[in-house]
Design an enzyme around this catalytic site. Structure first.
Site, PDB file in Angstrom:
ATOM      1  N   LYS A 175       0.883  -1.170   0.000  1.00 10.89           N
ATOM      2  CA  LYS A 175       0.000   0.000   0.000  1.00 10.89           C
ATOM      3  C   LYS A 175       0.918   1.217   0.000  1.00 10.89           C
ATOM      4  O   LYS A 175       1.479   1.589   1.023  1.00 10.89           O
ATOM      5  CB  LYS A 175      -0.889  -0.011   1.252  1.00 10.89           C
ATOM      6  CG  LYS A 175      -2.237   0.651   1.084  1.00 10.89           C
ATOM      7  CD  LYS A 175      -2.185   2.156   0.857  1.00 10.89           C
ATOM      8  CE  LYS A 175      -1.898   2.934   2.108  1.00 10.89           C
ATOM      9  NZ  LYS A 175      -1.609   4.354   1.848  1.00 10.89           N
ATOM     10  N   GLU A 251       9.650   1.456  11.058  1.00  8.20           N
ATOM     11  CA  GLU A 251      10.683   2.483  10.919  1.00  8.20           C
ATOM     12  C   GLU A 251       9.956   3.812  10.983  1.00  8.20           C
ATOM     13  O   GLU A 251       9.213   4.157  10.062  1.00  8.20           O
ATOM     14  CB  GLU A 251      11.443   2.286   9.603  1.00  8.20           C
ATOM     15  CG  GLU A 251      12.797   2.952   9.610  1.00  8.20           C
ATOM     16  CD  GLU A 251      12.738   4.352   9.042  1.00  8.20           C
ATOM     17  OE1 GLU A 251      12.678   5.306   9.857  1.00  8.20           O
ATOM     18  OE2 GLU A 251      12.746   4.496   7.817  1.00  8.20           O
ATOM     19  N   CYS A 285      13.652  10.946   7.389  1.00  9.63           N
ATOM     20  CA  CYS A 285      13.589  10.569   8.807  1.00  9.63           C
ATOM     21  C   CYS A 285      14.954  10.721   9.464  1.00  9.63           C
ATOM     22  O   CYS A 285      15.053  10.947  10.659  1.00  9.63           O
ATOM     23  CB  CYS A 285      13.054   9.151   8.955  1.00  9.63           C
ATOM     24  SG  CYS A 285      13.876   7.960   7.883  1.00  9.63           S
ATOM     25  N   GLU A 379       9.490  16.371  15.213  1.00  7.49           N
ATOM     26  CA  GLU A 379       9.991  16.135  13.859  1.00  7.49           C
ATOM     27  C   GLU A 379       9.327  17.139  12.908  1.00  7.49           C
ATOM     28  O   GLU A 379       8.132  17.035  12.631  1.00  7.49           O
ATOM     29  CB  GLU A 379       9.664  14.704  13.421  1.00  7.49           C
ATOM     30  CG  GLU A 379      10.225  14.377  12.053  1.00  7.49           C
ATOM     31  CD  GLU A 379       9.954  12.929  11.632  1.00  7.49           C
ATOM     32  OE1 GLU A 379       8.797  12.495  11.706  1.00  7.49           O
ATOM     33  OE2 GLU A 379      10.916  12.254  11.216  1.00  7.49           O
TER      34      GLU A 379
HETATM   35  O1  TXE Z   1       2.539   9.759   7.693  1.00  6.07           O
HETATM   36  P1  TXE Z   1       1.657   8.487   7.956  1.00  6.07           P
HETATM   37  P2  TXE Z   1       2.150  11.084   6.887  1.00  6.07           P
HETATM   38  C1  TXE Z   1       6.441  11.727   9.510  1.00  6.07           C
HETATM   39  C2  TXE Z   1       6.732  13.167   9.164  1.00  6.07           C
HETATM   40  C3  TXE Z   1       5.474  13.612   8.524  1.00  6.07           C
HETATM   41  C4  TXE Z   1       4.454  12.871   9.339  1.00  6.07           C
HETATM   42  C5  TXE Z   1       3.119  12.677   8.692  1.00  6.07           C
HETATM   43  O2  TXE Z   1       6.967  13.899  10.342  1.00  6.07           O
HETATM   44  O3  TXE Z   1       5.288  14.997   8.628  1.00  6.07           O
HETATM   45  O4  TXE Z   1       5.050  11.604   9.553  1.00  6.07           O
HETATM   46  O5  TXE Z   1       3.246  12.091   7.402  1.00  6.07           O
HETATM   47  C6  TXE Z   1      -0.383   4.930   5.878  1.00  6.07           C
HETATM   48  N1  TXE Z   1      -3.336   2.051   8.933  1.00  6.07           N
HETATM   49  N2  TXE Z   1       6.947  10.792   8.517  1.00  6.07           N
HETATM   50  O6  TXE Z   1       0.811  11.584   7.318  1.00  6.07           O
HETATM   51  O7  TXE Z   1       0.263   8.871   8.286  1.00  6.07           O
HETATM   52  C7  TXE Z   1      -0.491   6.096   4.916  1.00  6.07           C
HETATM   53  O8  TXE Z   1      -1.557   5.897   4.022  1.00  6.07           O
HETATM   54  C8  TXE Z   1      -2.560   1.688   7.899  1.00  6.07           C
HETATM   55  C9  TXE Z   1       8.170  10.122   8.843  1.00  6.07           C
HETATM   56  O9  TXE Z   1       2.324  10.795   5.457  1.00  6.07           O
HETATM   57  O10 TXE Z   1       2.398   7.655   8.939  1.00  6.07           O
HETATM   58  C10 TXE Z   1       0.892   6.052   4.279  1.00  6.07           C
HETATM   59  O11 TXE Z   1       0.945   5.025   3.304  1.00  6.07           O
HETATM   60  N3  TXE Z   1      -1.845   2.562   7.180  1.00  6.07           N
HETATM   61  C11 TXE Z   1       8.508   9.066   7.897  1.00  6.07           C
HETATM   62  C12 TXE Z   1       1.794   5.661   5.443  1.00  6.07           C
HETATM   63  O12 TXE Z   1       0.939   5.046   6.397  1.00  6.07           O
HETATM   64  C13 TXE Z   1      -1.901   3.861   7.532  1.00  6.07           C
HETATM   65  C14 TXE Z   1       8.041   9.104   6.524  1.00  6.07           C
HETATM   66  C15 TXE Z   1       2.542   6.817   6.102  1.00  6.07           C
HETATM   67  O13 TXE Z   1       1.605   7.766   6.528  1.00  6.07           O
HETATM   68  C16 TXE Z   1      -2.691   4.298   8.612  1.00  6.07           C
HETATM   69  C17 TXE Z   1       6.778   9.775   6.359  1.00  6.07           C
HETATM   70  C18 TXE Z   1      -3.449   3.318   9.327  1.00  6.07           C
HETATM   71  N4  TXE Z   1      -4.218   3.638  10.366  1.00  6.07           N
HETATM   72  C19 TXE Z   1       6.297  10.609   7.339  1.00  6.07           C
HETATM   73  N5  TXE Z   1      -2.547   5.639   8.721  1.00  6.07           N
HETATM   74  C20 TXE Z   1       9.778   8.344   8.048  1.00  6.07           C
HETATM   75  N6  TXE Z   1       9.917   7.522   9.075  1.00  6.07           N
HETATM   76  O14 TXE Z   1      10.647   8.460   7.210  1.00  6.07           O
HETATM   77  C21 TXE Z   1      -1.706   6.032   7.739  1.00  6.07           C
HETATM   78  N7  TXE Z   1      -1.310   4.969   7.008  1.00  6.07           N
END
Ligand code: TXE
Length: 476
Positions: A175, A251, A285, A379
């Site tokens: 996904k 991660e 990250c 972050e």
């Molecule tokens: O992250 P999400 P977002 C951090 C960074 C950013 C913040 C928000 O600070 O500003 O996260 O980003 C899926 N069940 N990082 O909103 O929500 C979603 O569809 C299953 C750090 O994009 O965590 C997407 O595919 N899946 C980071 C993925 O999770 C779910 C990289 C990431 O989305 C879900 C990105 C659920 N309940 C953002 N909710 C890093 N570690 O590098 C969301 N998703």
């Protein structure tokens, strides 16, 4: 507008009800692609296809050399399609093409090559026993792996998850992040062209909560979940996995600390520190977003660091010359803007940079921010760095460790003993000394605290994507 479908059971398909969403190019701020919007029905079909491919198909049974040959062929196709794949990520999330096509695409190909070779060449344990028996370990595939990916390194992080899962004989449902769907569909098309059997790599597009992401992580037919994203989301996914006792690899976020000691090679320290925070507009990250500089070189470092930051070329991410693009989406831009606008409320000063046009944030350097300020603790995930002077080694180690995250840290020093001493004291999954983001795919990758659970890379990925089995034989 280009269309990107789900890829399920060897075919690119639309959603059952024809639902779609659009992907917005953050540079033009216009939709550029239409994407199939999946939900529980598409997840159901994809998991069933992956299960069938695992239970009945050739993939887990064909042997590592043959699987490896197909994965190498996929890597060749990734390289041959570098322009399309790089442009897809650049249009989806604004990353400069020199980074998407120049770095992420080759790394995606390397992920497949590395894990294909690793699965073929790595050895397992044989344990001679005094009792007249011996034991050995088998690493058997686990079944269907769910991969939930973020938008900051779409293709690179998706393949970091998919490649070891496939190399060890599993099937996958991916996904992708809703902001960056395009390269995942292109990758799945290429996988079919390479000869991967139907159902081995499936892609379902959609959102997280109440959508494809949630349906996938709650599905009882999943055997592993690998996730990269926000720490709060990691908690939600961990809870969903716990319902079925499914192992998860998480991660999550980071707040990378970067210490420059007075005995550092300043040219080298400035060069890497710039890359550490401004690569991919800080949407990393691992970003070195908390910079600590020892007081004797503080003024000199700041002058050079700020000059280099201000010299960065902002612009159209599709141009080879662009070094910093817009932020990935309007939502994300608003989040980062909120931090830039509240620097003085928290007691800091915007030393240079600030907001740009559209969804651009210029390379922004903040000074005077207290250690308790939000900008030092949360972050930000943008091209925004706090710089703080320090006096002693003990003081900077305490500052660096004063975070709920623990993904990585950097330190710059020419003192060999200090490099080892400080590395040992830092609470982080990776420490880079006199460099940043140099990766060996055999090394463990992951974080402590709110930065995640588990490690991936080399044998660490094998442990996660296989069921190690001990076989004990009587030999006398
Ligand atoms: O992250 P999400 P977002 C951090 C960074 C950013 C913040 C928000 O600070 O500003 O996260 O980003 C899926 N069940 N990082 O909103 O929500 C979603 O569809 C299953 C750090 O994009 O965590 C997407 O595919 N899946 C980071 C993925 O999770 C779910 C990289 C990431 O989305 C879900 C990105 C659920 N309940 C953002 N909710 C890093 N570690 O590098 C969301 N998703």
């Amino acid at each position: 507008m280009e269309f990107f479908g789900h890829v399920i059971d060897g075919a690119e398909v639309k959603s059952a009800g024809g639902e779609t969403f659009t992907s917005v190019d953050p540079y033009t701020r216009e939709p550029w692609a239409e994407v199939a919007l999946g939900g529980p029905a598409e997840v159901e079909r994809a998991v069933a296809a992956a299960r069938r491919a695992f239970d009945e198909g050739p993939w887990p049974r064909m042997g590592r050399a043959e699987r490896g040959r197909l994965l190498h062929r996929l890597a060749d196709l990734i390289v041959a399609n570098a322009d399309r794949l790089g442009l897809a990520d650049t249009r989806d999330m604004g990353k400069p093409i020199s980074q998407s096509r120049g770095n992420d695409v080759p790394r995606a190909a390397d992920n497949f090559r590395f894990f294909a070779d690793h699965a073929r060449l790595t050895t397992a344990e044989t344990l001679p026993m005094d009792s007249g028996h011996h034991a050995y370990t088998r690493y058997d595939p686990v079944g269907v792996a769910a991969a939930i990916a973020p938008w900051n390194f779409p293709l690179m992080l998706e393949t970091w998850k998919i490649a070891p899962a496939l190399a060890w004989g599993n099937t996958v449902v991916l996904k992708p992040a809703e902001d960056t769907p395009a390269s995942a569909t292109i990758l799945a098309r290429l996988a079919l062209e390479a000869g991967l059997p139907p159902g081995v790599l499936n892609v379902v597009h959609g959102y997280g909560p109440d959508s494809a992401g949630q349906a996938l992580t709650e599905h009882p037919g999943i055997d592993r979940i690998t996730f990269t994203g926000e720490s709060t989301t990691g908690r939600v996914i961990s809870a969903a996995a716990a319902a079925h006792l499914v192992p998860v690899s998480l991660e999550l976020g980071g707040k990378g600390a970067n210490a420059v000691f007075a005995d550092a090679d300043l040219d080298n320290a400035v060069n890497w520190s710039i890359r550490a925070i401004f690569t991919n507009a800080g949407q990393v990250c691992l970003a070195g977003s908390r910079l600590y500089v020892q007081r004797p070189v503080f003024e000199e470092f700041m002058a050079r660091f700020t000059a280099a930051a201000e010299a960065m070329r902002l612009g159209d991410p599709k141009l080879d010359t662009t070094e910093l693009g817009p932020l990935a989406s309007e939502t994300h831009y608003r989040k980062v803007r909120g931090y830039v606008e509240t620097v003085s409320d928290e007691g800091g000063t915007v030393h240079s940079g600030g907001l740009g046009d559209g969804w651009f944030v210029r390379p922004t350097v903040i000074t005077g921010m207290p250690a308790t300020g939000r900008h030092q603790r949360e972050e930000i995930f943008g091209p925004v760095v706090t710089v703080t002077p320090f006096d002693t080694e003990d003081e900077v180690v305490a500052l660096m460790n004063d975070t709920r995250y623990g993904l990585n840290a950097m330190l710059f020093t020419e003192n060999l003993s200090r490099a080892h001493r400080v590395s040992a004291r830092l609470r982080a999954g990776t420490v880079w000394v006199n460099c940043f983001f140099i990766r060996d795919l055999r090394a463990p990758f992951g974080g402590v605290g709110d930065s995640g659970v588990g490690r991936e890379g080399g044998t660490f990925s094998r442990e996660f994507f296989t069921e190690p089995k001990a076989v004990v034989m009587q030999i006398t």
